[in-house]
Design a protein around this motif. Structure first.
Motif, short mmCIF file in Angstrom:
data_model
loop_
_atom_site.label_atom_id
_atom_site.label_comp_id
_atom_site.label_asym_id
_atom_site.label_seq_id
_atom_site.Cartn_x
_atom_site.Cartn_y
_atom_site.Cartn_z
N ASN A 1 -3.27 -40.99 -3.07
CA ASN A 1 -3.96 -40.41 -2.08
C ASN A 1 -3.36 -38.99 -1.65
OD1 ASN A 1 -6.27 -41.20 -0.68
ND2 ASN A 1 -5.54 -43.08 -0.05
N ARG A 2 -4.03 -37.78 -1.64
CA ARG A 2 -3.26 -36.76 -1.60
C ARG A 2 -3.00 -36.68 0.01
NH1 ARG A 2 -3.24 -34.11 -6.50
NH2 ARG A 2 -3.77 -36.13 -7.87
N ASN A 3 -3.92 -37.17 0.95
CA ASN A 3 -3.73 -37.01 2.30
C ASN A 3 -3.51 -38.47 2.90
OD1 ASN A 3 -4.38 -34.23 3.02
ND2 ASN A 3 -5.92 -34.64 1.88
N ALA A 4 -2.15 -38.96 3.04
CA ALA A 4 -1.90 -40.21 3.22
C ALA A 4 -1.38 -40.16 4.87
CB ALA A 4 -0.92 -40.85 2.47
N ILE A 5 -1.90 -40.95 5.61
CA ILE A 5 -1.35 -40.98 6.91
C ILE A 5 -0.96 -42.55 7.43
CG2 ILE A 5 -2.88 -39.09 7.62
CD1 ILE A 5 -4.44 -41.43 9.37
N PHE A 6 -0.28 -42.51 8.47
CA PHE A 6 0.16 -43.96 8.85
C PHE A 6 -0.64 -44.35 9.97
CE2 PHE A 6 3.48 -42.33 6.43
CZ PHE A 6 4.01 -43.48 5.75
N HIS A 7 -0.69 -45.53 10.02
CA HIS A 7 -1.26 -46.44 11.37
C HIS A 7 -0.47 -47.14 11.90
CE1 HIS A 7 -5.35 -44.79 9.76
NE2 HIS A 7 -5.78 -45.23 10.74
N ARG A 8 -0.83 -47.59 13.26
CA ARG A 8 -0.14 -48.48 13.83
C ARG A 8 -1.12 -49.94 13.78
NH1 ARG A 8 1.65 -45.98 19.84
NH2 ARG A 8 2.91 -44.45 18.78
N LYS A 9 -0.26 -51.04 13.52
CA LYS A 9 -0.96 -52.16 13.15
C LYS A 9 -0.59 -53.30 14.60
CE LYS A 9 -1.13 -56.20 10.23
NZ LYS A 9 -0.60 -56.73 8.92
N ASN A 10 -1.42 -53.28 15.62
CA ASN A 10 -0.80 -53.80 16.82
C ASN A 10 -0.75 -55.40 16.76
OD1 ASN A 10 -0.70 -51.19 18.54
ND2 ASN A 10 -2.82 -51.25 17.30
N TYR A 11 0.31 -55.97 17.17
CA TYR A 11 0.07 -57.48 17.31
C TYR A 11 1.62 -57.74 17.81
CZ TYR A 11 3.20 -58.00 13.21
OH TYR A 11 4.18 -57.71 12.18
N PHE A 12 1.55 -58.92 18.59
CA PHE A 12 2.83 -59.30 19.45
C PHE A 12 3.66 -60.43 18.47
CE2 PHE A 12 0.14 -58.30 23.12
CZ PHE A 12 0.92 -57.21 23.83
N TYR A 13 4.75 -60.16 18.29
CA TYR A 13 5.69 -61.13 17.75
C TYR A 13 7.17 -60.82 18.15
CZ TYR A 13 6.24 -65.13 14.96
OH TYR A 13 6.57 -66.54 14.41
N PRO A 14 8.05 -61.70 18.47
CA PRO A 14 9.38 -61.24 18.96
C PRO A 14 10.21 -60.43 17.81
CG PRO A 14 8.92 -63.41 19.20
CD PRO A 14 7.89 -62.91 18.22
N ASP A 15 9.82 -60.22 16.49
CA ASP A 15 10.70 -59.74 15.81
C ASP A 15 10.10 -58.33 15.46
OD1 ASP A 15 8.17 -59.88 14.27
OD2 ASP A 15 9.21 -61.28 12.52
N LEU A 16 8.97 -57.82 16.14
CA LEU A 16 8.39 -56.58 16.04
C LEU A 16 8.62 -55.97 17.57
CD1 LEU A 16 6.53 -55.17 14.25
CD2 LEU A 16 4.57 -55.94 15.44
N PRO A 17 9.78 -55.16 17.77
CA PRO A 17 10.10 -54.44 19.01
C PRO A 17 9.15 -53.58 19.56
CG PRO A 17 11.40 -53.72 17.44
CD PRO A 17 10.76 -55.03 16.54
N LYS A 18 8.46 -53.04 18.67
CA LYS A 18 7.37 -52.18 19.49
C LYS A 18 5.94 -52.66 19.81
CE LYS A 18 7.23 -48.89 16.12
NZ LYS A 18 8.10 -49.80 15.10
N ASN A 19 5.92 -53.76 19.52
CA ASN A 19 4.60 -54.30 19.34
C ASN A 19 3.48 -53.94 18.64
OD1 ASN A 19 5.82 -56.25 21.26
ND2 ASN A 19 4.70 -55.04 23.03
N TYR A 20 4.07 -53.06 17.66
CA TYR A 20 3.12 -52.73 16.67
C TYR A 20 3.94 -52.39 15.53
CZ TYR A 20 4.48 -47.93 18.27
OH TYR A 20 5.22 -46.71 18.45
N GLN A 21 3.57 -52.34 14.24
CA GLN A 21 3.99 -51.98 13.00
C GLN A 21 3.39 -50.86 12.43
OE1 GLN A 21 2.90 -54.35 9.55
NE2 GLN A 21 5.09 -54.34 8.75
N ILE A 22 4.35 -49.82 11.89
CA ILE A 22 3.91 -48.70 11.43
C ILE A 22 3.54 -49.05 10.15
CG2 ILE A 22 4.10 -46.16 10.73
CD1 ILE A 22 6.10 -46.12 13.55
#
Lengths: 97, 478
Positions: free
Chosen positions: B71-92
């Motif tokens: 993909n020539r233009n690749a971007i990142f998204h936030r995947k939102n969920y709550f779990y204690p191993d995920l400090p931001k409450n979203y995974q990039i």
């Protein structure tokens, strides 16, 4: 109009527990927000590429050089409960399920 | 009724970068908890991620090796969920613009070669690690969190449901593992969690167009477990369907100890991750120049090595064993440059050297043996200076002490005895001491001859030239 079920779904996703009265209030407020944003639908954007970022900048990258200058004490300084270098948290399952 | 099986596999591979994907914290195993963290990977407010160039390049490299389009233009998204191993409450993570798409991998199956399509290859961050008191998630009264792993670059590789049996799944998985290891982007150790696997499985009546309802299997922690978990789940589904009941779409947990899959949650709410573009990261623009520069770095992969080794005269079995072992094949390739008998080298590497390595639980590059030393050893045999037996005997010294074979045989006086008169006197002694065996031989018992050869070898401590012993012994026995 946003349905009560949709509000309950959002409530669950946000780990909130609302009273019926609060739920009704948020339903109306969320609805206003959605209606406001829906104004954008009036514009034909079929020929506009999606804008992923407001800055016309790409490829901001860092070289793979490790650095470690944040201490364990710093890391744990906001933890309500800690033990042996770990953050201590309540059990994960139970209560909610 | 006959059923057809559809398996799709999702692999998570931790990338071997020196620092994390969005911050400079070191990537390292076994460090004391929370000592490899910073505001970014702890998810502290205001901390901003900056993308690691190497992680992007490893992702592109892997995608190319798996025949993906980039993909020539690749971007990142936030995947939102709550779990204690995920400090931001979203995974990039990445959503609709993964780095690689529409790739494939060819595997060997019982009915020939088969192409498994790869849907996507994308880059994301790993989560922290949870340790539950009492060791189990249920019934524990508290949990401990270590964020050292939080932000380690993860590559997700998702296949289409083209895999039709547990055997194929294992083949696919080991092939992916080997490619990752050869590319140097992941160490591929499933048991240590640096490569993880989830599988979705469904069955359908043979010939049916539509895929059946799938279940998702988690907690598959070894290559062996993949095969067995899938086998169990397929049988479970066939059993349900053949009784006229329906498969429930759910996540199931592989219980290694009891060898079965169990339902994880009965009342699971549909996933709703509310993906949206990560505003803290600017888009990636991957141009042809960058892609071609990375493509040029793809090393020879196991599949190509396999074909090349067969052309060198190795059996398919030998070729496969060598080609899929990074350390061994590197050693082999170095050695054939110095000594023109690939078959002989393969034999030594796969039999004698492998045995010594197994005893030591080491890879060949963790020993002191070098291609040059092995070649010297084989040359000494070719020149009949030592026997194969002696060569095997001194192999441990080469491996453990790195002493040259020539030096070992000189120091221990192991040079082959090729002196006819010296051997003749030994033979004379053997014949005298074993008169009854000689008698048997003369009556036609050929085995007795081998016994006598053995006696000569024993008396010379293996140093006698076997060919010469044969010759002289035949002559002596007249």
């Amino acid at each position: 109009m946003l349905s009560v079920e949709e509000v309950i779904h959002i409530e669950r996703l946000a780990r909130l527990k609302l009273t019926d009265k609060e739920r009704e209030m948020y339903r109306s407020q969320l609805n206003d927000v959605l209606n406001y944003a829906a104004k954008l639908d009036e514009i034909d954007t079929s020929n506009v590429p999606p804008m992923y970022h407001i800055l016309p900048v790409t490829n901001v990258l860092r070289e793979d050089i490790p650095q470690n200058n944040f201490s364990l004490e710093d890391a744990l300084s906001n933890a309500p409960l800690k033990e042996g270098g770990f953050f201590v948290i309540p059990p994960i399952l139970g209560g909610e399920e | 009724m006959e059923y057809e099986v559809n398996i799709g596999i999702e692999i998570h591979a931790e990338l071997l970068t020196k620092s994390k994907v969005f911050c400079s914290c070191p990537v390292q195993f076994g460090a004391p908890p929370n000592t490899l963290t910073c505001p970014v990977c702890l998810g502290l407010p205001g901390a901003l991620p900056v993308l690691n160039k190497k992680a992007v390049e490893y992702a592109i490299l892997t995608a190319l090796a798996l025949n993906c389009k980039i993909n020539r233009n690749a971007i990142f998204h936030r995947k939102n969920y709550f779990y204690p191993d995920l400090p931001k409450n979203y995974q990039i993570s990445q959503y609709d613009t993964p780095i690689g798409i529409q790739g494939y991998l060819e595997i060997e199956t019982s009915s020939g070669r088969k192409r498994i399509r790869i849907r996507r290859v994308h880059l994301e961050e790993d989560t922290g690690k949870l340790i539950h008191s009492g060791g189990r998630i249920t019934g524990s009264d508290m949990s401990f969190v270590d964020f050292n792993r939080s932000g380690v670059p993860l590559l997700e590789i998702v296949s289409e449901p083209d895999i039709s049996s547990p055997e194929e799944a294992k083949e696919y998985l080991t092939n992916i593992r080997d490619i990752l290891v050869f590319l140097g982007v992941c160490d591929g150790k499933m048991e240590e969690g640096s490569m993880r696997c989830e599988a979705n499985v469904s069955i359908r009546p043979k010939g049916s167009e539509r895929l059946g309802t799938k279940t998702e299997l988690k907690n598959i922690n070894s290559f062996r477990a993949v095969e067995r978990a899938l086998q169990y789940e397929i049988e479970r589904q066939i059993d349900i369907v053949s009784k006229g009941r329906e498969i429930i779409q759910e996540t199931r947990h592989w219980d290694e100890k009891n060898e079965k899959t169990i339902s994880m949650r009965s009342k699971e709410e549909a996933h709703d991750y509310r993906y949206f573009p990560e505003p803290d990261l600017v888009p990636l623009e991957i141009d042809d120049g960058w892609i071609e520069k990375i493509r040029a770095q793809i090393p020879e992969l196991p599949e190509e090595k396999y074909e090349r080794y067969k052309k060198l005269g190795l059996t398919p079995y030998e070729a496969k064993l060598l080609a899929h072992d990074l350390e061994m094949s590197t050693f082999f390739d170095e050695t054939i440059k110095l000594y023109n008998n690939p078959k002989n080298i393969a034999n030594w590497l796969l039999v004698d050297v492998t045995k010594e390595l197994k005893d030591r639980n080491k890879a060949i590059n963790q020993t002191l043996l070098t291609p040059r030393m092995l070649v010297e050893l084989l040359t000494l045999i070719d020149e009949e200076k030592i026997s194969g037996r002696i060569a095997k005997d001194i192999l441990p010294e080469l491996i453990d002490k790195g002493i040259s074979p020539r030096k070992v045989i000189e120091e221990r006086n192991l040079l082959q005895i090729t002196d006819t008169s010296e051997l003749s006197s030994v033979i004379e002694q053997v014949l005298k001491e074993n008169a009854n065996v000689v008698e048997e031989y003369k009556k036609g018992k050929e085995k007795s001859f081998m016994f006598l050869v053995g006696q000569v070898m024993r008396l010379t401590k293996g140093k006698a030239n076997p060919k010469l012993v044969n010759e002289l012994l035949r002559k002596a026995l007249g």
